[in-house]
Write a protein that holds these residues in place. Structure first.
Motif, PDB file in Angstrom:
ATOM      1  N   ASP A 145       5.764  23.382  18.250  1.00 14.46           N
ATOM      2  CA  ASP A 145       5.912  24.825  18.435  1.00 14.46           C
ATOM      3  C   ASP A 145       6.943  25.390  17.466  1.00 14.46           C
ATOM      4  N   VAL A 146       8.049  24.676  17.295  1.00 18.25           N
ATOM      5  CA  VAL A 146       9.065  25.099  16.328  1.00 18.25           C
ATOM      6  C   VAL A 146       8.471  25.145  14.924  1.00 18.25           C
ATOM      7  N   ALA A 147       7.700  24.120  14.576  1.00 16.06           N
ATOM      8  CA  ALA A 147       7.088  24.068  13.245  1.00 16.06           C
ATOM      9  C   ALA A 147       6.154  25.254  13.019  1.00 16.06           C
ATOM     10  N   HIS A 148       5.344  25.567  14.016  1.00 11.27           N
ATOM     11  CA  HIS A 148       4.418  26.698  13.886  1.00 11.27           C
ATOM     12  C   HIS A 148       5.166  28.023  13.794  1.00 11.27           C
ATOM     13  N   GLN A 149       6.208  28.179  14.592  1.00 12.85           N
ATOM     14  CA  GLN A 149       6.974  29.427  14.558  1.00 12.85           C
ATOM     15  C   GLN A 149       7.645  29.618  13.202  1.00 12.85           C
ATOM     16  N   ARG A 150       8.224  28.557  12.665  1.00 15.11           N
ATOM     17  CA  ARG A 150       8.909  28.667  11.373  1.00 15.11           C
ATOM     18  C   ARG A 150       7.919  28.930  10.239  1.00 15.11           C
ATOM     19  N   ALA A 151       6.719  28.348  10.344  1.00 16.88           N
ATOM     20  CA  ALA A 151       5.702  28.537   9.307  1.00 16.88           C
ATOM     21  C   ALA A 151       4.907  29.827   9.493  1.00 16.88           C
ATOM     22  N   LYS A 152       5.149  30.501  10.637  1.00 22.26           N
ATOM     23  CA  LYS A 152       4.465  31.768  10.941  1.00 22.26           C
ATOM     24  C   LYS A 152       2.943  31.621  10.893  1.00 22.26           C
ATOM     25  N   THR A 153       2.444  30.550  11.521  1.00 28.22           N
ATOM     26  CA  THR A 153       0.996  30.326  11.551  1.00 28.22           C
ATOM     27  C   THR A 153       0.295  31.202  12.580  1.00 28.22           C
ATOM     28  N   GLY A 154       1.042  31.685  13.562  1.00 29.87           N
ATOM     29  CA  GLY A 154       0.440  32.468  14.631  1.00 29.87           C
ATOM     30  C   GLY A 154      -0.086  31.626  15.779  1.00 29.87           C
ATOM     31  N   TYR A 155      -0.013  30.306  15.647  1.00 29.96           N
ATOM     32  CA  TYR A 155      -0.512  29.417  16.701  1.00 29.96           C
ATOM     33  C   TYR A 155       0.549  29.263  17.785  1.00 29.96           C
ATOM     34  N   GLN A 156       0.160  29.497  19.032  1.00 31.22           N
ATOM     35  CA  GLN A 156       1.067  29.379  20.167  1.00 31.22           C
ATOM     36  C   GLN A 156       0.834  28.036  20.858  1.00 31.22           C
ATOM     37  N   VAL A 157       1.792  27.143  20.738  1.00 27.38           N
ATOM     38  CA  VAL A 157       1.642  25.815  21.335  1.00 27.38           C
ATOM     39  C   VAL A 157       1.762  25.882  22.853  1.00 27.38           C
ATOM     40  N   PHE A 158       2.754  26.618  23.346  1.00 28.70           N
ATOM     41  CA  PHE A 158       2.988  26.696  24.784  1.00 28.70           C
ATOM     42  C   PHE A 158       2.353  27.949  25.383  1.00 28.70           C
ATOM     43  N   PRO A 159       1.604  27.790  26.473  1.00 29.73           N
ATOM     44  CA  PRO A 159       1.170  28.973  27.225  1.00 29.73           C
ATOM     45  C   PRO A 159       2.359  29.530  27.995  1.00 29.73           C
ATOM     46  N   LYS A 160       2.176  30.648  28.654  1.00 27.36           N
ATOM     47  CA  LYS A 160       3.287  31.260  29.381  1.00 27.36           C
ATOM     48  C   LYS A 160       3.759  30.384  30.529  1.00 27.36           C
ATOM     49  N   GLY A 161       2.820  29.736  31.211  1.00 32.36           N
ATOM     50  CA  GLY A 161       3.165  28.866  32.330  1.00 32.36           C
ATOM     51  C   GLY A 161       2.649  27.462  32.109  1.00 32.36           C
ATOM     52  N   ALA A 162       3.134  26.517  32.929  1.00 34.03           N
ATOM     53  CA  ALA A 162       2.828  25.103  32.722  1.00 34.03           C
ATOM     54  C   ALA A 162       1.731  24.569  33.632  1.00 34.03           C
ATOM     55  N   ASP A 163       1.100  25.416  34.442  1.00 30.96           N
ATOM     56  CA  ASP A 163       0.170  24.933  35.460  1.00 30.96           C
ATOM     57  C   ASP A 163      -0.944  24.051  34.900  1.00 30.96           C
ATOM     58  N   GLN A 164      -1.450  24.372  33.724  1.00 30.70           N
ATOM     59  CA  GLN A 164      -2.576  23.618  33.179  1.00 30.70           C
ATOM     60  C   GLN A 164      -2.204  22.185  32.799  1.00 30.70           C
ATOM     61  N   PHE A 165      -0.917  21.886  32.732  1.00 31.60           N
ATOM     62  CA  PHE A 165      -0.485  20.547  32.336  1.00 31.60           C
ATOM     63  C   PHE A 165      -0.172  19.635  33.519  1.00 31.60           C
ATOM     64  N   PHE A 166      -0.333  20.139  34.731  1.00 33.40           N
ATOM     65  CA  PHE A 166      -0.120  19.296  35.903  1.00 33.40           C
ATOM     66  C   PHE A 166      -1.419  18.590  36.281  1.00 33.40           C
ATOM     67  N   ALA A 167      -1.273  17.451  36.940  1.00 32.61           N
ATOM     68  CA  ALA A 167      -2.433  16.632  37.284  1.00 32.61           C
ATOM     69  C   ALA A 167      -3.306  17.271  38.353  1.00 32.61           C
ATOM     70  N   GLY A 168      -2.765  18.201  39.099  1.00 34.50           N
ATOM     71  CA  GLY A 168      -3.531  18.874  40.139  1.00 34.50           C
ATOM     72  C   GLY A 168      -2.720  19.992  40.745  1.00 34.50           C
ATOM     73  N   PRO A 169      -3.340  20.806  41.609  1.00 33.67           N
ATOM     74  CA  PRO A 169      -2.649  21.962  42.181  1.00 33.67           C
ATOM     75  C   PRO A 169      -1.561  21.611  43.183  1.00 33.67           C
ATOM     76  N   LYS A 170      -1.565  20.381  43.688  1.00 29.50           N
ATOM     77  CA  LYS A 170      -0.600  20.010  44.720  1.00 29.50           C
ATOM     78  C   LYS A 170       0.262  18.830  44.295  1.00 29.50           C
ATOM     79  N   THR A 171       0.596  18.789  43.020  1.00 34.14           N
ATOM     80  CA  THR A 171       1.428  17.704  42.523  1.00 34.14           C
ATOM     81  C   THR A 171       2.391  18.225  41.469  1.00 34.14           C
ATOM     82  N   THR A 172       3.479  17.498  41.280  1.00 38.81           N
ATOM     83  CA  THR A 172       4.415  17.814  40.203  1.00 38.81           C
ATOM     84  C   THR A 172       4.296  16.799  39.070  1.00 38.81           C
ATOM     85  N   ASP A 173       3.294  15.938  39.137  1.00 42.30           N
ATOM     86  CA  ASP A 173       3.060  14.966  38.069  1.00 42.30           C
ATOM     87  C   ASP A 173       2.319  15.639  36.917  1.00 42.30           C
ATOM     88  N   PHE A 174       2.732  15.325  35.705  1.00 38.77           N
ATOM     89  CA  PHE A 174       2.057  15.872  34.536  1.00 38.77           C
ATOM     90  C   PHE A 174       0.822  15.043  34.192  1.00 38.77           C
TER      91      PHE A 174
END
Length: 291
Positions: A145-174
């Motif tokens: 993300d730092v690399a993209h921001q510095r290069a001004k590619t316009g690509y957003q590595v991180f979404p606003k929230g992290a929900d999509q990276f969890f293993a399920g809706p009822k877990t804190t495991d990634f």
């Protein structure tokens, strides 16, 4: 274009308030700055984004007007930490949310919402563990993300929230596969030299800071919010606003890290200085609009 949107109109906004104006990037920042400045004659105003705040900052540099602008550190703090003006207060963490992610206030909130010890789950068992797990899973994405921001590619590595990276809706495991998929995609659009330069900058930052201090604030806060909701065994989901308001009070009253002390000192000094300039200039308040 209305007068209020012209440079002269923006610069003159402070004339219509009796308080010193403190411009911040978003409405969720307001509880923190209200706590820091609770004994000062000022009004916190959200400008809904960094670009708008930067307009006020540029005008302040040119005209030395009696107001204050607070800017998120974002990834700029990897290369620059000195503000161009005493009343442009530049955060030393990614954003305001990162200042709220402190262990003791968060543990206090968890016990406040679940006062019985047996109502607290241990998934994982401590704030320290979730912070370490976050770094382990997202450090390479942060570098990208730092690399993209510095290069001004316009690509957003991180979404606003992290929900999509969890293993399920009822877990804190990634979910490793989802993180790896994002990493592979982000790598396609940036060159290796940019990645290595970003990695060096991140490594330098981590010598004196935590990983979670540099992770984009909304993303980092969403991880901690989910962890709180899943470790406090209550029947109803805890609202983000409830967590944010509690931490905004508790953190700024009790946490004494170098970053917190520095921000309080610089922000309060900026407001005092703006008040002195306004008094010495003798500028009258034009109306009571918004007061």
């Amino acid at each position: 274009m209305s007068l209020s949107r012209t440079p002269s109109g923006l610069a003159a906004e402070h004339l219509f308030y009796q308080e010193i104006l403190v411009y911040v990037e978003g409405p969720t920042d307001i509880p923190s700055y209200n706590e820091v400045l609770q004994n000062y004659n000022c009004r916190i105003i959200s400008k809904k984004g960094k670009a708008e705040c930067e307009k006020f900052a540029a005008l302040l540099e040119q005209g030395n007007y009696p107001y204050v602008v607070v800017l998120d550190g974002d990834y700029e703090i990897l290369e620059h930490t000195r503000s161009p003006h005493r009343r442009i207060v530049w955060l030393h963490r990614h954003s305001c949310e990162n200042y709220l992610l402190e262990e003791k206030p968060i543990e206090k909130f968890r016990h406040y919402r679940a006062p019985l010890e047996d109502s607290l789950e241990r998934l994982p068992s401590s704030f320290k563990e979730i912070v370490e797990d976050t770094e382990l899973n997202f450090k390479e994405l942060l570098v990208l993300d730092v690399a993209h921001q510095r290069a001004k590619t316009g690509y957003q590595v991180f979404p606003k929230g992290a929900d999509q990276f969890f293993a399920g809706p009822k877990t804190t495991d990634f979910q490793d596969s989802r993180i790896q998929e994002r990493r592979s995609e982000a790598t396609l659009y940036i060159d290796e030299q940019s990645i290595e330069e970003a990695r060096t900058l991140v490594r330098g930052f981590l010598k004196n800071h935590r990983f979670i201090d540099l992770l984009p604030g909304h993303f980092a806060f969403s991880i901690i919010r989910r962890w709180i909701n899943h470790t406090v065994n209550v029947s109803r989901r805890i609202l983000e606003e409830d967590i944010r308001v509690f931490l905004s009070t508790e953190v700024w009253r009790s946490v004494k890290t170098r970053d917190h002390n520095s921000l309080k000192r610089r922000l309060r000094r900026a407001v005092r200085e703006a008040e002195q300039i306004r008094q010495s200039s003798g500028n009258p308040v034009q109306s009571n609009a918004g007061s």
